[in-house]
Every structure is written in C-alpha cells, then in structure tokens.
Design a protein around this motif. Structure first.
Motif, PDB file in Angstrom:
ATOM      1  N   VAL A 117       0.835  -1.148   0.022  1.00 64.80           N
ATOM      2  CA  VAL A 117       0.021   0.006   0.099  1.00 64.80           C
ATOM      3  C   VAL A 117       0.815   1.226  -0.027  1.00 64.80           C
ATOM      4  O   VAL A 117       1.862   1.333   0.851  1.00 64.80           O
ATOM      5  N   SER A 118       0.934   1.997  -0.745  1.00 63.93           N
ATOM      6  CA  SER A 118       1.372   3.423  -0.996  1.00 63.93           C
ATOM      7  C   SER A 118       0.521   4.417  -0.436  1.00 63.93           C
ATOM      8  O   SER A 118      -0.754   4.528  -0.940  1.00 63.93           O
ATOM      9  N   VAL A 119       1.207   5.159   0.329  1.00 57.05           N
ATOM     10  CA  VAL A 119       0.195   6.291   1.095  1.00 57.05           C
ATOM     11  C   VAL A 119       0.999   7.558   0.783  1.00 57.05           C
ATOM     12  O   VAL A 119       2.241   7.651   1.076  1.00 57.05           O
ATOM     13  N   LYS A 120      -0.025   8.422   0.298  1.00 57.22           N
ATOM     14  CA  LYS A 120       0.499   9.872   0.376  1.00 57.22           C
ATOM     15  C   LYS A 120      -0.194  10.635   1.097  1.00 57.22           C
ATOM     16  O   LYS A 120      -1.599  10.728   1.480  1.00 57.22           O
ATOM     17  N   LEU A 121       0.617  11.709   1.825  1.00 58.84           N
ATOM     18  CA  LEU A 121       0.083  12.470   2.896  1.00 58.84           C
ATOM     19  C   LEU A 121      -0.186  13.867   2.409  1.00 58.84           C
ATOM     20  O   LEU A 121       0.185  14.351   1.397  1.00 58.84           O
ATOM     21  N   ALA A 122      -1.311  14.463   2.930  1.00 60.66           N
ATOM     22  CA  ALA A 122      -1.690  16.015   2.559  1.00 60.66           C
ATOM     23  C   ALA A 122      -0.507  16.784   2.625  1.00 60.66           C
ATOM     24  O   ALA A 122      -0.421  17.784   1.775  1.00 60.66           O
ATOM     25  N   HIS A 123       0.322  16.803   3.771  1.00 58.29           N
ATOM     26  CA  HIS A 123       1.515  17.415   3.754  1.00 58.29           C
ATOM     27  C   HIS A 123       2.681  16.861   4.469  1.00 58.29           C
ATOM     28  O   HIS A 123       2.304  16.152   5.282  1.00 58.29           O
ATOM     29  N   GLN A 124       3.591  16.875   3.928  1.00 55.80           N
ATOM     30  CA  GLN A 124       4.995  16.235   4.192  1.00 55.80           C
ATOM     31  C   GLN A 124       5.552  17.322   5.286  1.00 55.80           C
ATOM     32  O   GLN A 124       6.733  17.689   4.966  1.00 55.80           O
ATOM     33  N   VAL A 125       5.003  17.462   6.363  1.00 59.03           N
ATOM     34  CA  VAL A 125       5.828  18.257   7.335  1.00 59.03           C
ATOM     35  C   VAL A 125       6.181  17.180   8.610  1.00 59.03           C
ATOM     36  O   VAL A 125       5.516  16.096   8.778  1.00 59.03           O
ATOM     37  N   ASP A 126       7.169  17.739   9.268  1.00 54.87           N
ATOM     38  CA  ASP A 126       7.558  16.661  10.527  1.00 54.87           C
ATOM     39  C   ASP A 126       6.498  16.312  11.332  1.00 54.87           C
ATOM     40  O   ASP A 126       6.377  14.980  11.812  1.00 54.87           O
ATOM     41  N   THR A 127       5.545  17.131  11.841  1.00 55.82           N
ATOM     42  CA  THR A 127       4.503  16.727  12.782  1.00 55.82           C
ATOM     43  C   THR A 127       3.547  15.771  12.076  1.00 55.82           C
ATOM     44  O   THR A 127       3.181  14.689  12.798  1.00 55.82           O
ATOM     45  N   ASN A 146       6.659  10.107  -5.775  1.00 59.65           N
ATOM     46  CA  ASN A 146       5.437  10.595  -5.466  1.00 59.65           C
ATOM     47  C   ASN A 146       4.570  10.071  -4.651  1.00 59.65           C
ATOM     48  O   ASN A 146       3.330  10.616  -4.273  1.00 59.65           O
ATOM     49  N   ARG A 147       4.992   9.225  -3.787  1.00 64.60           N
ATOM     50  CA  ARG A 147       4.407   8.595  -2.589  1.00 64.60           C
ATOM     51  C   ARG A 147       5.118   8.640  -1.325  1.00 64.60           C
ATOM     52  O   ARG A 147       6.256   8.819  -1.264  1.00 64.60           O
ATOM     53  N   ASP A 148       4.572   9.075   0.000  1.00 59.74           N
ATOM     54  CA  ASP A 148       5.215   9.236   1.114  1.00 59.74           C
ATOM     55  C   ASP A 148       5.820   8.003   1.816  1.00 59.74           C
ATOM     56  O   ASP A 148       6.778   8.041   2.360  1.00 59.74           O
ATOM     57  N   TYR A 149       4.840   6.929   1.826  1.00 61.79           N
ATOM     58  CA  TYR A 149       5.168   5.598   2.607  1.00 61.79           C
ATOM     59  C   TYR A 149       4.584   4.516   1.741  1.00 61.79           C
ATOM     60  O   TYR A 149       3.783   4.540   0.998  1.00 61.79           O
ATOM     61  N   LEU A 150       5.637   3.358   2.001  1.00 60.87           N
ATOM     62  CA  LEU A 150       5.090   2.279   1.294  1.00 60.87           C
ATOM     63  C   LEU A 150       4.894   1.128   2.639  1.00 60.87           C
ATOM     64  O   LEU A 150       5.719   0.995   3.357  1.00 60.87           O
ATOM     65  N   LEU A 151       3.756   0.399   2.654  1.00 56.92           N
ATOM     66  CA  LEU A 151       3.423  -0.322   3.569  1.00 56.92           C
ATOM     67  C   LEU A 151       3.205  -1.957   3.050  1.00 56.92           C
ATOM     68  O   LEU A 151       2.866  -1.953   1.688  1.00 56.92           O
ATOM     69  N   ARG A 152       3.813  -2.752   3.825  1.00 54.19           N
ATOM     70  CA  ARG A 152       3.381  -4.234   3.671  1.00 54.19           C
ATOM     71  C   ARG A 152       2.267  -4.531   4.563  1.00 54.19           C
ATOM     72  O   ARG A 152       2.464  -4.527   5.790  1.00 54.19           O
ATOM     73  N   VAL A 153       1.147  -4.912   3.960  1.00 51.69           N
ATOM     74  CA  VAL A 153       0.223  -5.415   5.045  1.00 51.69           C
ATOM     75  C   VAL A 153      -0.229  -7.011   4.989  1.00 51.69           C
ATOM     76  O   VAL A 153      -0.158  -7.301   3.578  1.00 51.69           O
ATOM     77  N   SER A 154      -0.178  -7.555   5.990  1.00 51.24           N
ATOM     78  CA  SER A 154      -0.598  -8.861   5.704  1.00 51.24           C
ATOM     79  C   SER A 154      -1.792  -9.173   6.650  1.00 51.24           C
ATOM     80  O   SER A 154      -1.914  -8.716   7.787  1.00 51.24           O
ATOM     81  N   VAL A 155      -2.695  -9.838   5.851  1.00 56.14           N
ATOM     82  CA  VAL A 155      -4.119 -10.198   6.238  1.00 56.14           C
ATOM     83  C   VAL A 155      -4.454 -11.499   5.839  1.00 56.14           C
ATOM     84  O   VAL A 155      -3.849 -12.054   5.013  1.00 56.14           O
TER      85      VAL A 155
END
Length: 153
Positions: free
Chosen positions: A70-80, A104-113
C-alpha cells in the motif's frame, strides 16, 4: 563500508542462511577454528553489522494468506504529519513493514491479512481514518521472486 574480508562475508552469508548454526559447523564452513570464528562474530556484533537474530515466520501458515503493498500519500509532508502518521501506523498489527519513501508517494506499507474482507476493514476502519492521509494505492503481489537476504557484495 567497514573493512570486511572474505571470511567475514562468508560468516555473514552463513548466518543469514541459518542464524542457529553452531559455531563448530560455521567455523568449518568458513575455514576457521571455532575460537577465531566466534571472535569475528562478536566483532561483527560490536560494530553493529550484526544487529540481531530472528526467526523467519511463514505468515501463510498462521492464516495470513495475503500480502498487499500500500502506497500512502500525505496531504502535507511536514515533521508533525510524519510523526503522527508513523505513530498511528505502529498501532496497526496488519502493517508488518513500513518505509518512508522518496518519489510521488510518502510511505510504502506491507500489509499482511487473512483475506480481502480483512484488508477492506483495515482500509476503511484504520488507514483512511489516520489524519493527513490524502491518497492510497494498493497492489497485490502475485509471487515473490527474490528476497530475504542482505546484499553482501
């Protein structure tokens, strides 16, 4: 990179293959007697090259049949925002790996379900409710081609 010789690299390869290998067998495989081999392992540990030992778990045998990236993009890439997202993601047991990314994405997650229903619940009840998440893109891998070992050369 620290100065590692061929024997150090052989030790690291063998330990990656089987961290429970006895020092006797390891020393035979790398061409040293047990005492110098043990000394080298302690040095590799003290220098932080060997950071720990772990068991590899077959998630499928525990009932977690699906891995989803799962690629996640945040609205704002600020420290908080980064700190807040990372704190929230640490509380999600479905997320087994999380990387802060460039591009162009902020985080990459590996999700196990267990199944798609559990993944849908994770998305709707957890991930989309984390403050600052602006977009999500999921990819389901077909099969793993390579993985699990560190590059040593």
């Amino acid at each position: 990179m620290l100065d590692l010789d061929e024997i150090d690299l052989k030790i690291l390869n063998e330990l990656q293959e089987d961290a429970r290998i006895s020092h006797q067998v390891l020393s035979e495989r790398v061409g040293l007697s047990p005492s110098p081999c043990s000394r080298r392992i302690r040095i590799l540990e003290s220098k932080g090259i060997i950071t720990g030992y772990s068991a590899h778990i077959d998630e499928r045998k525990l009932g977690f049949a699906m891995n989803i990236f799962v690629s996640v993009k945040l609205a704002h890439q600020v420290d908080t925002g980064l700190v807040s997202f990372e704190r929230a993601i640490r509380l999600c047991p479905e997320v087994v790996d999380c990387w802060l990314m460039t591009g162009n994405r902020d985080y990459l997650l590996r999700v196990s379900v267990r199944d798609l229903d559990e993944f849908e619940h994770f998305l709707t009840a957890r991930l989309t409710r984390i403050d600052g998440v602006s977009s999500i893109e999921s990819s389901i891998p077909i099969r793993r081609v390579k993985g699990g070992m560190s590059r040593l050369s």
